[in-house]
Design an enzyme around this catalytic site. Structure first.
Site, short mmCIF file in Angstrom:
data_model
loop_
_atom_site.label_atom_id
_atom_site.label_comp_id
_atom_site.label_asym_id
_atom_site.label_seq_id
_atom_site.Cartn_x
_atom_site.Cartn_y
_atom_site.Cartn_z
N ILE A 42 -1.87 14.56 -6.95
CA ILE A 42 -2.21 14.05 -5.63
C ILE A 42 -1.94 12.56 -5.54
O ILE A 42 -1.39 12.04 -4.56
CB ILE A 42 -3.69 14.35 -5.29
N LYS A 52 0.02 3.44 -0.17
CA LYS A 52 0.34 2.03 -0.30
C LYS A 52 1.66 1.71 0.39
O LYS A 52 1.84 0.60 0.92
CB LYS A 52 0.39 1.61 -1.77
N SER A 181 -16.40 5.95 5.25
CA SER A 181 -15.87 4.60 5.12
C SER A 181 -15.74 4.17 3.67
O SER A 181 -15.91 3.01 3.32
CB SER A 181 -16.76 3.60 5.86
N GLY A 182 -15.44 5.13 2.79
CA GLY A 182 -15.07 4.76 1.44
C GLY A 182 -13.66 4.19 1.45
O GLY A 182 -13.09 3.90 2.51
N GLU A 187 -8.88 2.56 4.27
CA GLU A 187 -7.43 2.33 4.19
C GLU A 187 -6.71 2.96 5.37
O GLU A 187 -5.83 2.33 5.99
CB GLU A 187 -6.89 2.87 2.87
N ILE A 270 -14.78 12.17 3.79
CA ILE A 270 -16.19 12.29 3.39
C ILE A 270 -16.35 12.66 1.92
O ILE A 270 -17.34 13.25 1.52
CB ILE A 270 -16.91 13.32 4.29
N GLY A 271 -15.35 12.29 1.13
CA GLY A 271 -15.45 12.54 -0.30
C GLY A 271 -14.51 13.63 -0.75
O GLY A 271 -13.74 14.20 0.04
N HIS A 445 -1.68 -23.68 -10.89
CA HIS A 445 -1.83 -24.22 -9.54
C HIS A 445 -0.44 -24.38 -8.91
O HIS A 445 0.49 -24.82 -9.58
CB HIS A 445 -2.52 -25.59 -9.60
#
Length: 466
Positions: A42, A52, A181-182, A187, A270-271, A445
Site C-alpha cells: 500500500i 507525496k 484528522s490524522g 494530507e 478514521i484509521g 548557515h
C-alpha cells in the site's frame, strides 16, 4: 503436489515484507516472498509515495499563485487533474518496478498469489496457475492493513472515498468532507484545499492531529483555518448518505447541535485495521486483538516459526516502522548477536501537509505525566534567515528536555521541510545525546536546521536569534 522449501517465507511485499526478505537473503537465508497485489504494498502503490507526488503538485500550484511575492509573474495558472493523477501513478509504478528489481538482485523468489497458513511452517498459495505449497522454518506475516469503515460510514468509491479513491479522482470536487484528522486526513485535506476545493474536516477528539503535541496541533489548526479550511473538533458524523449528485452528512458539533450539509465528495480517514482475515491464524492459534496480530518485541507471535510485523501488528502505522521491524525479526531468526528490537519511542512521525508536521519522542504533556521535570525550548521560523528567504516564515520548532539530566525527551516541528529536519533529533535520541552535545554541534548557515539548534539553546536560556 511437490512442496517448495525455504528458510523464510514472507507473506506480503510492502515496506516491511520486502525489506525483511532482502535482509534475510543478505544473511544467506533461502527466501520467498508472496504478494497478492502489488510489490511495494500500500505504501508504495497507494499510500506514502503517490500521495507525496500529489502533494508536490498541489504545493507547486500553491506557489504559482504567490509568484508576485518572489518578483515573478505568470498568466492564469491552472492544472490538468488527469495529468496530476497520471504523474502520481507513474511515480508509484517506477518504484514498484524498483522493488521487483531489488528482490531479483538478492535472489528472493517472488510469487504473486494469495497465501494462507495451513500448518506449522507451511503455506498454501493460490496463484493464477493453481495452488502452490510452500514450507519454511520461519513464516513472516507482513500483510499490512486497510482503511477502517464503520457501519454508518462506508465507502462506495464514487461519492464516499477511502484514501485509494481519493488518489485517483475523475474530477476535482467543489466541496469535500474529510472525516478524521490524522496524518492521512490532513494530507488529503491540504491537497484538495490547495487545488481549490472547499474542505471541511470533522474530528471526534478535541483537536486535529491528536497524536501530536497539543501546541503543534493548535498551530496547524490556525494555519489551515487561515487557508480557508473549516475544522470541526469534538464533533462526529452520525450519518453519511450518497446520492447521485452529492453526499449528505449529518454532523453533531462540539456544542451538541446537529447540522445536515451536502458535499460533492467525502473521504473516510478514521484509521486502519489489520489484514488478518483469510490467513489461517485461528487454526494455528495466533492471537488477534482489536484487528491486529499480537507479537513480542521481536515480532514473534508465540506460535513456533510464525512472525508478524508492520501495520498488521498495530500502531504506529508507519512504513519505516515496518521496515525496521522486518530487519529486527529476520536478524533474530538468524541468531545475530547484534540483533536488537525496535525502540518505538524513537520512531519519527511525519505529516506532509501544508504546513508539514514532524515529531519524535514525548510531547510536553506526556513528559510531565511521566514524572519528568522538563525544560522546553521553542524557536519560530520568523527568526530564521533561510525561512524568511524561502518565503516560509510560519512555523515552530519545539524541544522537550529532562531538566535533571539534559536528555532530549521529544522534539516537535511544524513548517516548511520539517519532515526532512526531524531526523537530526531522531539521531540525537538514538545516540542518547544531551543538551550539551546538541549545543556544541555546529549547524550550517543559512539553513532551516539552525532553528533546531536555537530551540535547544532556548530550553536552557541561551537562545541567540530571538
Amino acid at each position: 503436489m511437490a512442496t517448495d522449501r525455504y528458510d523464510l517465507i514472507v507473506l506480503g511485499a510492502g515496506p516491511g515484507g520486502y525489506v525483511a526478505a532482502i535482509r534475510a537473503a543478505q544473511l544467506g537465508m533461502k527466501t520467498a516472498i508472496v504478494e497478492r497485489e502489488n510489490l511495494g504494498g500500500i505504501c508504495l502503490n497507494w499510500g506514502c509515495i503517490p500521495t507525496k507526488a500529489l502533494l508536490r503538485s498541489s504545493e507547486v500550484y500553491h506557489h504559482l499563485h504567490r509568484l508576485k511575492d518572489f518578483g515573478l509573474h505568470a498568466d492564469n495558472p491552472g492544472f490538468d487533474l488527469d495529468a496530476v493523477v497520471k504523474r502520481s501513478r507513474s511515480v508509484a509504478g517506477q518504484l514498484n518496478r524498483g522493488v521487483g528489481h531489488l528482490l531479483k538482485k538478492h535472489k528472493v523468489t517472488t510469487i504473486m498469489g494469495t497465501g494462507r497458513l495451513t500448518g506449522p511452517g507451511t503455506l498454501s498459495v493460490e496463484t493464477q496457475d493453481g495452488t502452490q505449497t510452500l514450507a519454511a522454518a520461519h513464516i513472516l506475516l507482513a500483510t499490512g492493513a486497510r482503511a477502517r469503515e464503520l457501519d454508518h460510514l462506508k465507502a462506495d468509491g464514487e461519492r464516499i472515498w477511502t484514501y485509494r479513491h481519493a488518489m485517483t479522482p475523475k474530477a476535482m470536487p467543489k466541496s469535500l468532507l474529510v472525516i478524521g484528522s490524522g496524518a492521512i486526513g490532513i494530507e488529503f485535506a491540504s491537497f484538495y484545499a490547495d487545488m481549490g476545493a472547499e474542505v471541511t474536516v470533522v474530528e471526534a477528539v478535541d483537536r486535529i492531529l491528536p497524536v501530536e503535541d497539543p501546541e503543534i496541533s493548535q498551530f496547524v489548526a490556525k494555519q489551515l483555518t487561515a487557508q480557508g479550511l473549516t475544522l470541526h473538533t469534538g464533533a462526529s458524523v452520525d450519518a453519511l448518505t450518497a446520492t447521485r449528485d452529492a453526499v449528505e452528512a449529518r454532523i453533531t458539533l462540539a456544542d451538541g447541535t446537529t447540522e445536515t450539509r451536502q458535499f460533492d465528495r467525502a473521504i473516510l480517514a478514521i484509521g486502519i485495521v489489520g489484514n488478518t482475515e483469510g490467513l489461517g491464524l485461528e487454526d494455528l492459534g495466533v492471537r488477534v486483538e482489536r484487528g491486529h496480530v499480537v507479537t513480542d518485541q521481536w515480532g514473534a507471535t508465540g506460535i513456533d516459526g510464525v512472525w508478524a510485523i508492520g501495520d498488521l501488528t498495530g500502531p504506529p502505522w508507519l512504513a519505516h516502522k515496518a521496515s525496521h521491524e522486518g530487519v529486527a525479526a529476520v536478524e533474530r531468526m538468524a541468531g545475530l548477536e547484534t540483533a536488537h528490537p525496535l525502540d518505538t519511542d524513537n520512531i519519527p512521525g511525519c505529516t506532509y501537509a501544508r504546513p508539514q508536521v514532524a515529531s519524535v519522542g514525548l510531547t510536553e504533556s506526556q513528559a510531565k505525566d511521566a514524572g519528568y521535570e522538563v525544560k522546553i525550548g521553542r524557536f519560530p521560523f520568523i527568526g530564521n534567515g533561510k525561512a524568511i528567504a524561502l518565503g516560509e516564515p510560519e512555523g515552530l520548532v519545539k524541544t522537550v528536555f529532562d531538566a535533571q539530566t539534559g536528555a532530549l525527551l521529544g522534539a516537535h516541528m511544524v513548517g516548511a521541510e520539517v519532515t526532512e529536519l526531524i531526523q537530526g533529533y531522531v539521531i540525537a535520541r538514538q545516540l542518547e545525546a544531551t543538551e550539551e552535545d546538541l549545543m556544541r554541534t555546529v549547524f550550517p548557515h543559512p539553513t532551516l536546521s539552525e532553528m533546531m539548534h536555537e530551540s535547544v539553546l532556548d530550553a536552557f536560556g541561551r537562545v541567540i536569534h530571538y
